[in-house]
Scaffold this motif. Structure first.
Motif, PDB file in Angstrom:
ATOM      1  N   THR A  59      35.721  55.586   3.184  1.00  0.00           N
ATOM      2  CA  THR A  59      36.859  56.379   2.701  1.00  0.00           C
ATOM      3  C   THR A  59      36.652  57.861   2.977  1.00  0.00           C
ATOM      4  O   THR A  59      37.611  58.581   3.279  1.00  0.00           O
ATOM      5  N   ASP A  60      35.416  58.342   2.873  1.00  0.00           N
ATOM      6  CA  ASP A  60      35.150  59.757   3.138  1.00  0.00           C
ATOM      7  C   ASP A  60      35.429  60.113   4.591  1.00  0.00           C
ATOM      8  O   ASP A  60      36.019  61.159   4.898  1.00  0.00           O
ATOM      9  N   ALA A  61      34.998  59.235   5.508  1.00  0.00           N
ATOM     10  CA  ALA A  61      35.218  59.490   6.930  1.00  0.00           C
ATOM     11  C   ALA A  61      36.707  59.481   7.259  1.00  0.00           C
ATOM     12  O   ALA A  61      37.197  60.334   8.019  1.00  0.00           O
ATOM     13  N   ILE A  62      37.431  58.536   6.682  1.00  0.00           N
ATOM     14  CA  ILE A  62      38.879  58.477   6.920  1.00  0.00           C
ATOM     15  C   ILE A  62      39.542  59.735   6.371  1.00  0.00           C
ATOM     16  O   ILE A  62      40.393  60.352   7.020  1.00  0.00           O
ATOM     17  N   VAL A  73      41.995  58.484  -0.519  1.00  0.00           N
ATOM     18  CA  VAL A  73      41.976  57.312   0.355  1.00  0.00           C
ATOM     19  C   VAL A  73      41.674  56.054  -0.463  1.00  0.00           C
ATOM     20  O   VAL A  73      42.318  55.009  -0.291  1.00  0.00           O
ATOM     21  N   LYS A  74      40.704  56.138  -1.387  1.00  0.00           N
ATOM     22  CA  LYS A  74      40.395  54.990  -2.253  1.00  0.00           C
ATOM     23  C   LYS A  74      41.616  54.584  -3.070  1.00  0.00           C
ATOM     24  O   LYS A  74      41.918  53.399  -3.221  1.00  0.00           O
ATOM     25  N   LYS A  85      34.782  48.654  -1.717  1.00  0.00           N
ATOM     26  CA  LYS A  85      33.422  48.132  -1.711  1.00  0.00           C
ATOM     27  C   LYS A  85      32.526  48.915  -2.666  1.00  0.00           C
ATOM     28  O   LYS A  85      32.651  50.128  -2.798  1.00  0.00           O
ATOM     29  N   THR A  86      31.626  48.185  -3.316  1.00  0.00           N
ATOM     30  CA  THR A  86      30.631  48.821  -4.167  1.00  0.00           C
ATOM     31  C   THR A  86      29.526  49.408  -3.294  1.00  0.00           C
ATOM     32  O   THR A  86      29.432  49.126  -2.090  1.00  0.00           O
ATOM     33  N   ILE A  87      28.667  50.202  -3.919  1.00  0.00           N
ATOM     34  CA  ILE A  87      27.517  50.760  -3.181  1.00  0.00           C
ATOM     35  C   ILE A  87      26.664  49.634  -2.627  1.00  0.00           C
ATOM     36  O   ILE A  87      26.178  49.696  -1.488  1.00  0.00           O
ATOM     37  N   ALA A  88      26.491  48.569  -3.439  1.00  0.00           N
ATOM     38  CA  ALA A  88      25.679  47.435  -2.987  1.00  0.00           C
ATOM     39  C   ALA A  88      26.287  46.773  -1.758  1.00  0.00           C
ATOM     40  O   ALA A  88      25.573  46.363  -0.836  1.00  0.00           O
ATOM     41  N   GLU A  89      27.621  46.698  -1.724  1.00  0.00           N
ATOM     42  CA  GLU A  89      28.284  46.092  -0.567  1.00  0.00           C
ATOM     43  C   GLU A  89      28.106  46.940   0.683  1.00  0.00           C
ATOM     44  O   GLU A  89      27.910  46.409   1.783  1.00  0.00           O
ATOM     45  N   TRP A  90      28.178  48.269   0.535  1.00  0.00           N
ATOM     46  CA  TRP A  90      27.982  49.137   1.697  1.00  0.00           C
ATOM     47  C   TRP A  90      26.551  49.039   2.218  1.00  0.00           C
ATOM     48  O   TRP A  90      26.295  49.164   3.409  1.00  0.00           O
TER      49      TRP A  90
END
Length: 320
Positions: A59-62, A73-74, A85-90
């Motif tokens: 989301t930050d890059a977008i 964006v989120k 996505k959670t931090i764990a998912e990333w």
């Protein structure tokens, strides 16, 4: 003092001039400026945002590329039914269908829930689901991997006692890292340290799928003993809490009638509720095993082979 509707109207017409308004403090003007910029971003970039995020872009890059914040964006992704996505998912190294156990609505899900009841464990602190088997039954871990679309490796661990090359001490292990999967399993009764408190998950497993759940549990904590000549005999043994085994018998009776059985307490000196369910009458054992394995699409290959051999043994005795 300007009214809120007047301020909204002014901001709509002046995307960058909110602060010029007489009687409007900078903080209020900034708030309404962000609000209008959010409207513009939604109108212009929503489809692009959804596509890029689904393709794996953060989301930050977008946000940086379209002049918006990652937070906006989120919000847009959530507003359109997307999952953030959670931090764990990333950080995930291996693909995984985290919600595989969310709803038990297929034979495969019911079976592996039963198998997890028998041989699996969950760790809410480390957010891990672990399943281990003796190396000859490592195919079960591969089947679970395929079922939940996991790319995690199955690792083999060997403990050397005497000859380090002896395979009988090898253990295959599959670790899945997912807080969602841990939470789903716990919601179905597969809780941490479950050994002495296992109960049948009536609320989670629909009636048509309960034999598949029991088959999964049997493949993990059941056995078809070998006879004196090393051949499978028509009998079955299941280990579990007395309450859980009574509930298995209740489900079985509702499907195929009462099964003749006996209970044997394991290690009575330890004063716990773990017991063994024995189905020793050959015809009763084959009837029970037939109910478990007939037309099954997922099972432990070794147990299925023993069931077929024991059923053939009984058939040969009856019809030599």
């Amino acid at each position: 003092m300007i009214t809120i509707p007047e301020l909204d109207s002014y901001v709509d017409a002046n995307l960058d001039g909110s602060r010029k308004m007489i009687g409007c403090c900078p903080a209020t003007a900034n708030f309404y400026g962000r609000k209008q910029r959010g409207r513009e971003t939604r109108a212009k970039y929503t489809q692009e945002i959804l596509k890029r995020y689904s393709d794996g872009e953060s989301t930050d890059a977008i946000g940086r590329s379209i002049g918006a914040t990652g937070g906006l964006v989120k919000t847009i992704v959530r507003e359109n039914g997307g999952h953030i996505k959670t931090i764990a998912e990333w950080k995930r190294k291996h693909a995984l269908n985290e919600r595989f156990f969310q709803t038990i609505d297929t034979e495969e899900k019911a079976y592996f829930l039963g198998f997890m009841y028998a041989d699996g464990s969950v760790n809410p602190v480390k957010k891990t689901v672990c399943l281990s088997q003796a190396e000859p039954d490592a195919d079960m871990l591969l089947k679970l991997k395929a079922a939940c679309s996991s790319a995690a490796p199955v690792r083999i661990y060997r403990r050397s006692h005497g000859d380090a090359s002896e395979n009988r001490h090898a253990t295959a292990m599959l670790n899945l890292h997912s807080s969602s999967m841990v939470e789903d399993l716990i919601s179905h009764g597969c809780v941490p340290n479950k050994t002495f408190k296992t109960r049948f998950p009536f609320d989670s497993v629909p009636t048509p799928l309960r034999r598949h759940f029991i088959r999964g549990y049997f493949d993990g904590d059941g056995s078809i003993p070998l006879g004196a000549r090393g051949k499978p005999m028509p009998s079955a043994v299941v280990v579990g809490t007395k309450e859980f085994l009574d509930e298995i018998l209740m489900v079985t009776a509702s499907a195929i009638g009462e099964i003749k059985h006996t209970f044997h307490v394991r290690h009575p000196e330890r004063n716990h509720n773990i017991t063994q369910l024995h189905i020793s009458t050959q015809s009763e054992a084959v009837r029970f095993l037939w109910w478990l394995y007939n037309d099954a699409s997922v099972f432990m290959d070794r147990k299925m082979s023993r069931y077929i051999a024991s059923a053939q043994y009984l058939k040969n005795r009856i019809m030599p």
